[in-house]
Design a protein around this motif. Structure first.
Motif, PDB file in Angstrom:
ATOM      1  N   PRO A 213       0.942  -1.158  -0.032  1.00 11.61           N
ATOM      2  CA  PRO A 213       0.170  -0.095   0.058  1.00 11.61           C
ATOM      3  C   PRO A 213       0.914   1.368  -0.088  1.00 11.61           C
ATOM      4  CG  PRO A 213      -0.765  -1.519   1.633  1.00 11.61           C
ATOM      5  CD  PRO A 213       0.359  -2.301   1.301  1.00 11.61           C
TER       6      PRO A 213
ATOM      7  N   ARG B 143       1.910   4.781   1.035  1.00 17.33           N
ATOM      8  CA  ARG B 143       1.779   5.562   2.547  1.00 17.33           C
ATOM      9  C   ARG B 143       1.527   7.091   2.305  1.00 17.33           C
ATOM     10  NH1 ARG B 143       7.492   3.590   4.300  1.00 17.33           N
ATOM     11  NH2 ARG B 143       7.879   4.488   2.488  1.00 17.33           N
TER      12      ARG B 143
ATOM     13  N   TYR C 293      -9.214   6.616   1.579  1.00 13.95           N
ATOM     14  CA  TYR C 293      -7.977   5.862   1.949  1.00 13.95           C
ATOM     15  C   TYR C 293      -8.449   4.622   2.874  1.00 13.95           C
ATOM     16  CZ  TYR C 293      -5.780   9.876   0.148  1.00 13.95           C
ATOM     17  OH  TYR C 293      -4.668  10.829  -0.905  1.00 13.95           O
TER      18      TYR C 293
ATOM     19  N   PRO D 141      -7.771  -0.448   2.009  1.00 14.48           N
ATOM     20  CA  PRO D 141      -6.447  -0.469   2.753  1.00 14.48           C
ATOM     21  C   PRO D 141      -5.450  -1.373   1.921  1.00 14.48           C
ATOM     22  CG  PRO D 141      -8.486  -1.812   3.551  1.00 14.48           C
ATOM     23  CD  PRO D 141      -8.942  -0.970   2.700  1.00 14.48           C
ATOM     24  N   GLU D 142      -5.965  -2.014   0.831  1.00 14.20           N
ATOM     25  CA  GLU D 142      -4.899  -2.702   0.031  1.00 14.20           C
ATOM     26  C   GLU D 142      -4.249  -1.950  -0.697  1.00 14.20           C
ATOM     27  OE1 GLU D 142      -8.346  -2.261  -2.416  1.00 14.20           O
ATOM     28  OE2 GLU D 142      -8.302  -2.753  -0.253  1.00 14.20           O
ATOM     29  N   ARG D 143      -4.641  -0.790  -0.922  1.00 16.07           N
ATOM     30  CA  ARG D 143      -3.839   0.477  -1.828  1.00 16.07           C
ATOM     31  C   ARG D 143      -3.437   1.584  -0.999  1.00 16.07           C
ATOM     32  NH1 ARG D 143      -5.765   0.645  -7.182  1.00 16.07           N
ATOM     33  NH2 ARG D 143      -4.010   0.897  -7.504  1.00 16.07           N
ATOM     34  N   PHE D 144      -3.704   1.790   0.229  1.00 17.96           N
ATOM     35  CA  PHE D 144      -3.252   3.098   0.932  1.00 17.96           C
ATOM     36  C   PHE D 144      -3.103   2.504   2.472  1.00 17.96           C
ATOM     37  CE2 PHE D 144      -5.658   4.728  -2.417  1.00 17.96           C
ATOM     38  CZ  PHE D 144      -4.639   5.658  -3.032  1.00 17.96           C
ATOM     39  N   THR D 145      -2.137   3.365   3.084  1.00 17.38           N
ATOM     40  CA  THR D 145      -2.254   3.361   4.597  1.00 17.38           C
ATOM     41  C   THR D 145      -1.736   4.838   4.872  1.00 17.38           C
ATOM     42  OG1 THR D 145      -0.845   1.165   4.592  1.00 17.38           O
ATOM     43  CG2 THR D 145      -0.969   2.479   6.631  1.00 17.38           C
TER      44      THR D 145
ATOM     45  N   ALA E 268      -3.365   5.952  -7.079  1.00 23.88           N
ATOM     46  CA  ALA E 268      -2.610   4.949  -7.066  1.00 23.88           C
ATOM     47  C   ALA E 268      -2.210   4.066  -8.240  1.00 23.88           C
ATOM     48  CB  ALA E 268      -3.382   4.006  -5.932  1.00 23.88           C
TER      49      ALA E 268
ATOM     50  N   THR F  69       1.332   3.296  -9.799  1.00 22.72           N
ATOM     51  CA  THR F  69       2.085   2.186  -9.782  1.00 22.72           C
ATOM     52  C   THR F  69       2.264   1.964 -11.146  1.00 22.72           C
ATOM     53  OG1 THR F  69      -0.164   1.297  -9.717  1.00 22.72           O
ATOM     54  CG2 THR F  69       0.958   1.120  -7.756  1.00 22.72           C
TER      55      THR F  69
END
Ligand SMILES: NC(=O)c1ccc[n+]([C@@H]2O[C@H](COP(=O)([O-])OP(=O)(O)OC[C@H]3O[C@@H](n4cnc5c(N)ncnc54)[C@H](O)[C@@H]3O)[C@@H](O)[C@H]2O)c1
Length: 394
Positions: free
Chosen positions: A4, A6, A24, A28-32, A310, A314
């Motif tokens: 993820p 940050r 966000y 949770p799999e993309r961002f913290t 995201a 990526t």
């Protein structure tokens, strides 16, 4: 599967805590979310508890957040006159950036931000979240599929905008301060400008506009009627605080698309109701999901916006609204103010050495704005009305 991203959120006002943070947290799999910053202690504490962060993860000074090693993306949610220094610093620190709209309060600031991101090789995405509304995506797909032939004109009406104050602990009326906001309802709702350009599907080259106050004595406009010209097409964008009508109409060489909102109200306060396509074969109503109320609609669009960022980071591709596109939208918006002040059409890009490019609406005071201009007579954007002449002998 990549780790993820940050995220550090700068500014814990209404849009950050009501929409960005939940977006966000929903992915949770993309961002913290690893850090927050805001100089207003009560907003910072609200954000900290909402994000479930420890005291050492939150900062009164945004530059301390930008310096953190555990931040990959800086999300800038402050009022727009503060965006430049934050975005330039984030880019210099090698962070990817999501920045709220308008990109800045002045084209010069926005251009500096775009240059800083380009120089650092980081992604600069701007929250042009209305691009993700389902009926806008559907309308643009119909246009691209040739359903109404060549687009000729687009009319975006948003005359029922609600004048929402900012967070109580900070400066709730900053949207009425020309230096902070860079304009009034048009600047705040420049969503209408990028939507019109997106649907007219050609870059805006020239702008003309009329602006007026919604409340006498206000320093910013509460009504803006704009004409955006492209090489072959034109769009009308009418935006105002109050109770006027809303809706979007697209006129093509072989048909029309009409987007209607509840009680002919304004997007996004009035939920989407129907999209009609009319050609010589008759009128078809597109089968789209029922429109959502304001909060869930913006929540969905913000989730789509951050997910798009995201993907851009990526996959190394441009986001839906890159900084350069947002700079162009801002130029068109500032050109509208210039046109309203001078009483003539204004080409974009604006001259980079001119006062309006450098200072936004507060630079209008350096132009030769005629005494008869409505902008001067209403003392908008810091202009002073011309003294009334006293007839000789009286
Ligand atoms: N895309 C959308 O749909 C949408 C909706 C609302 C607002 N916005 C945009 O989001 C931005 C913020 O709007 P808002 O309504 O949340 O404003 P707000 O007044 O509610 O919040 C602004 C916050 O910024 C904080 N702040 C001020 N200076 C700061 C600094 N130097 N560092 C960090 N934080 C600082 C304030 O303390 C406050 O908490 C604006 O640019 C606005 O145009 C976009």
């Amino acid at each position: 599967m990549t780790a993820p991203l940050r995220v550090g959120i700068v500014g814990c006002g209404n849009v950050a805590l009501n929409f960005h943070l939940p977006a966000y947290l929903a992915l949770p799999e993309r961002f913290t979310v690893t850090a927050l910053a805001d100089p207003t202690p009560e907003r910072l504490e609200l954000g900290r508890t909402g994000a479930g962060l420890a005291p050492e993860q939150v900062h009164g000074d945004a530059f301390a957040l930008i310096a953190r090693e555990d931040v990959d993306v800086v999300d800038v949610c402050t009022p727009q006159h503060l965006h430049r220094d934050l975005v330039v610093a984030a880019a210099a620190a090698g962070k990817h950036i999501l920045c709220e709209k308008p990109l800045a309060a002045t084209p010069a600031d926005a251009a500096a931000m775009v240059e800083a991101a380009d120089a650092a090789g980081v992604v600069l995405g701007v929250v042009h979240n209305y691009l993700f509304f389902p009926e806008i995506i559907a309308a643009r797909n119909l246009i691209d599929d040739g359903a109404i032939g060549e687009v000729r004109t687009v009319a975006v009406d948003m005359l029922g905008v609600v004048d929402s104050p900012g967070a109580a602990g900070y400066r709730p009326q900053w949207r009425h301060d020309p230096a902070a906001a860079g304009g009034g309802v048009l600047m705040d709702m420049l969503h209408g400008v990028y939507l019109a350009e997106h649907l007219v599907a050609e870059p805006v080259e020239r702008v003309s506009a009329h602006v007026d106050t919604a409340t006498p004595g206000d320093a910013v406009e509460g009504l803006a009627l704009c004409r955006l010209e492209t090489a072959h097409r034109a769009a009308l964008v009418n935006i105002g605080w109050g109770f006027g009508p809303g809706g979007i109409r697209i006129n093509g060489s072989k048909g029309r698309i009409v987007l209607r909102y509840r009680d002919d109200g304004t997007i996004p306060w009035a939920p989407f109701e129907a999209l009609h396509v009319t050609t010589d074969a008759g009128t078809e109503t597109l089968d789209l999901p029922a429109g959502q109320e304001l909060a869930p609609l913006i929540a969905d669009a913000l989730r789509a916006t951050v997910a798009d960022l995201a993907d851009a980071v990526t996959a190394g591709r441009a986001p839906a609204a890159p900084g350069r596109a947002a700079l162009h939208t801002l130029e068109a918006t500032v050109a509208a103010y210039t046109s309203a002040a001078l009483g003539r059409s204004v080409d974009i890009p604006l001259p980079a050495d001119g006062p309006v490019h450098r200072h936004g609406v507060t630079g209008l005071a350096e132009l030769d704005v005629p005494a008869a201009s409505g902008v001067r007579r209403r003392a908008l954007f810091g202009l002073t009305p011309a003294p009334t002449s006293t007839p000789a002998g009286s």
